[in-house]
Design an enzyme around this catalytic site. Structure first.
Site, PDB file in Angstrom:
ATOM      1  N   THR A  15       0.808  -1.219   0.000  1.00 44.90           N
ATOM      2  CA  THR A  15       0.000   0.000   0.000  1.00 44.90           C
ATOM      3  C   THR A  15       0.840   1.268   0.000  1.00 44.90           C
ATOM      4  OG1 THR A  15      -1.635  -1.221   1.266  1.00 44.90           O
ATOM      5  CG2 THR A  15      -1.872   1.156   1.247  1.00 44.90           C
ATOM      6  N   ASP A  59       1.814  -7.031  -4.061  1.00 45.56           N
ATOM      7  CA  ASP A  59       1.130  -7.153  -2.779  1.00 45.56           C
ATOM      8  C   ASP A  59       1.929  -8.197  -1.992  1.00 45.56           C
ATOM      9  OD1 ASP A  59      -2.091  -6.837  -1.705  1.00 45.56           O
ATOM     10  OD2 ASP A  59      -0.828  -8.387  -0.808  1.00 45.56           O
ATOM     11  N   SER A  60       2.181  -7.940  -0.718  1.00 45.39           N
ATOM     12  CA  SER A  60       3.077  -8.837   0.010  1.00 45.39           C
ATOM     13  C   SER A  60       2.473 -10.218   0.235  1.00 45.39           C
ATOM     14  CB  SER A  60       3.497  -8.212   1.335  1.00 45.39           C
ATOM     15  OG  SER A  60       2.460  -8.256   2.267  1.00 45.39           O
ATOM     16  N   SER A  61       1.197 -10.397  -0.061  1.00 44.83           N
ATOM     17  CA  SER A  61       0.608 -11.744   0.039  1.00 44.83           C
ATOM     18  C   SER A  61       1.256 -12.676  -0.980  1.00 44.83           C
ATOM     19  CB  SER A  61      -0.894 -11.687  -0.232  1.00 44.83           C
ATOM     20  OG  SER A  61      -1.462 -10.653   0.507  1.00 44.83           O
ATOM     21  N   ASP A  92       1.156  -6.858   5.183  1.00 39.17           N
ATOM     22  CA  ASP A  92       0.534  -8.158   5.504  1.00 39.17           C
ATOM     23  C   ASP A  92       1.546  -9.238   5.872  1.00 39.17           C
ATOM     24  OD1 ASP A  92      -1.930  -7.056   5.152  1.00 39.17           O
ATOM     25  OD2 ASP A  92      -2.320  -7.958   3.186  1.00 39.17           O
ATOM     26  N   THR A 167       4.834  -9.022  15.000  1.00 40.24           N
ATOM     27  CA  THR A 167       3.665  -9.695  14.438  1.00 40.24           C
ATOM     28  C   THR A 167       2.692  -8.617  14.003  1.00 40.24           C
ATOM     29  OG1 THR A 167       3.911 -11.542  15.960  1.00 40.24           O
ATOM     30  CG2 THR A 167       1.729 -11.251  15.039  1.00 40.24           C
ATOM     31  N   THR A 278       4.190 -20.933  20.840  1.00 40.12           N
ATOM     32  CA  THR A 278       2.876 -20.704  21.442  1.00 40.12           C
ATOM     33  C   THR A 278       1.935 -19.925  20.511  1.00 40.12           C
ATOM     34  OG1 THR A 278       1.671 -19.668  23.260  1.00 40.12           O
ATOM     35  CG2 THR A 278       3.777 -18.664  22.699  1.00 40.12           C
ATOM     36  N   GLN A 279       0.657 -20.215  20.636  1.00 39.57           N
ATOM     37  CA  GLN A 279      -0.359 -19.469  19.883  1.00 39.57           C
ATOM     38  C   GLN A 279      -0.537 -18.065  20.450  1.00 39.57           C
ATOM     39  OE1 GLN A 279      -4.068 -21.626  19.836  1.00 39.57           O
ATOM     40  NE2 GLN A 279      -3.125 -23.446  18.945  1.00 39.57           N
ATOM     41  N   CYS A 280      -0.097 -17.861  21.699  1.00 43.22           N
ATOM     42  CA  CYS A 280      -0.243 -16.537  22.312  1.00 43.22           C
ATOM     43  C   CYS A 280       0.717 -15.562  21.638  1.00 43.22           C
ATOM     44  CB  CYS A 280       0.106 -16.608  23.799  1.00 43.22           C
ATOM     45  SG  CYS A 280      -0.919 -17.759  24.708  1.00 43.22           S
TER      46      CYS A 280
END
Ligand code: ASP
Length: 342
Positions: A15, A59-61, A92, A167, A278-280
């Protein structure tokens, strides 16, 4: 003392590099030759800025290790010419890309700052200008004639983070990134405050090594209550699979039923490396803290400690081509290489 720096701006897409066509209202990629004209503030910076752009900004995807290699090559080829590098990238997947670059550059002694924006540079309320201008300032920052930052950083909404600690946490707020396990390296307010004790120290005597081989035969396995035995069995039997980043609960806990542990053990016996993250978004894996992680530790699952999933993916891609024995792989993975974990 020379405080004037030479900065290379690398535009990959996203963007930030788009501008609104006022006739059609559509977003189109920005012509980088016009950059200095469109952001006159850049002239106020006491730095010499040159730009290089991906032939087809993306696009970074659509990013992948081939493009990481392209970014790394541009920096490597220009390493001696410039004092610092700013990579303009879609937000992203910025944390994945910047984490990968952090592993690819061993003994880095110059700054590589990733940045992007939530709104295009031509938008009235854009966050792009501040992100870009401060990133350039940070990349050009010198003390006693030497650059202050010597690592891969990610700058967004007034904060510079260690890139491999970040993140993307929000799809619309200007504060799109966070780094819960490591403090910001710098903060931009009335003054540009650099958190010097938290910066990586450059060892200028060591020669730069650029690792361009990455192996993407890996997957992320996110656990959830009710995860199905047959599905996991199919996944870990995938031909060519070499590594699994397993996102567990809390401090590294997982279902400890026999079928699950046996499947993981079988995968490891087949040479697949399994890393427990971890998912956290904050905190660390501590295997053995709860009974539900003791069996993982016993069978030799690698502890990702407080690494982010993005950084674990990058570290796995970076370490796989080194063809290390399981024991050495585990030891190295559990060691901080670029400040990505405790
Ligand atoms: N989809 C865009 C990208 O990651 C979003 C952005 O640039 O922030 O390329």
């Amino acid at each position: 003392m020379r405080n004037h720096s030479k900065i290379l701006l690398i535009y990959t897409g996203g963007t930030i590099g788009m501008i609104k066509d006022f006739e059609t209202g559509a977003l189109r990629p920005f012509n980088f030759d016009e950059l200095l004209h469109s952001i006159p503030e850049l002239k106020l910076l006491d730095h010499e800025i040159e730009t290089v752009s991906f032939e087809e900004p993306m696009d970074s995807s659509n990013m992948n290790p081939e493009y990481y290699k392209e970014i790394a090559t541009i920096i490597e080829e220009n390493y001696e010419i410039y004092d610092g590098f700013v990579v303009l990238h879609g937000s992203d997947t910025m944390s994945y890309s910047a984490s990968a670059l952090s592993f690819m550059f061993e003994n880095l002694s110059k700054p590589i700052i990733y940045t992007g924006s939530q709104l295009p540079i031509g938008d009235l309320r854009t966050d792009a200008k501040e992100n870009l201008i401060t990133s350039i300032q940070l990349a050009g920052l010198k003390k006693n004639g030497k650059n202050v930052i010597a690592e891969v950083g990610l700058y967004f909404e007034y904060k510079l983070y260690r890139a491999n600690r970040t993140t993307k946490i929000n799809a619309e707020h200007f504060q799109a990134f966070n780094s819960l396990n490591y403090p910001a390296l710098a903060e931009s307010g009335v003054h540009l405050e650099v958190n010097e004790p938290m910066l990586k120290k450059a060892n200028r005597r060591k020669k730069l090594i650029v690792h361009k081989e990455l192996d993407n035969n890996i997957m992320i396995l996110k656990l959830f209550p009710g995860i199905n035995e047959n599905i996991i069995h199919q996944l870990i039997s995938t031909k060519g699979l070499k590594g699994i980043i397993m996102e567990t609960y809390g401090s590294g806990n997982a279902c400890d039923e026999d079928w699950f542990i046996n499947l993981l053990q079988e995968a490891m016996e087949n040479g697949i490396f399994i890393v427990n993250v971890t998912q956290c978004i904050g905190g660390s894996v501590v295997m053995g803290h709860y009974a539900t992680s003791t069996r993982l530790e016993k069978i030799g699952v690698i502890s990702g400690k407080d690494i982010t999933t993005e950084s674990a993916v990058a570290k796995m891609m970076y370490l796989l081509p080194k063809e290390l024995s399981p024991k050495v792989f585990k030891t190295i993975f559990e060691t901080s290489l670029r400040g990505e974990m405790l």
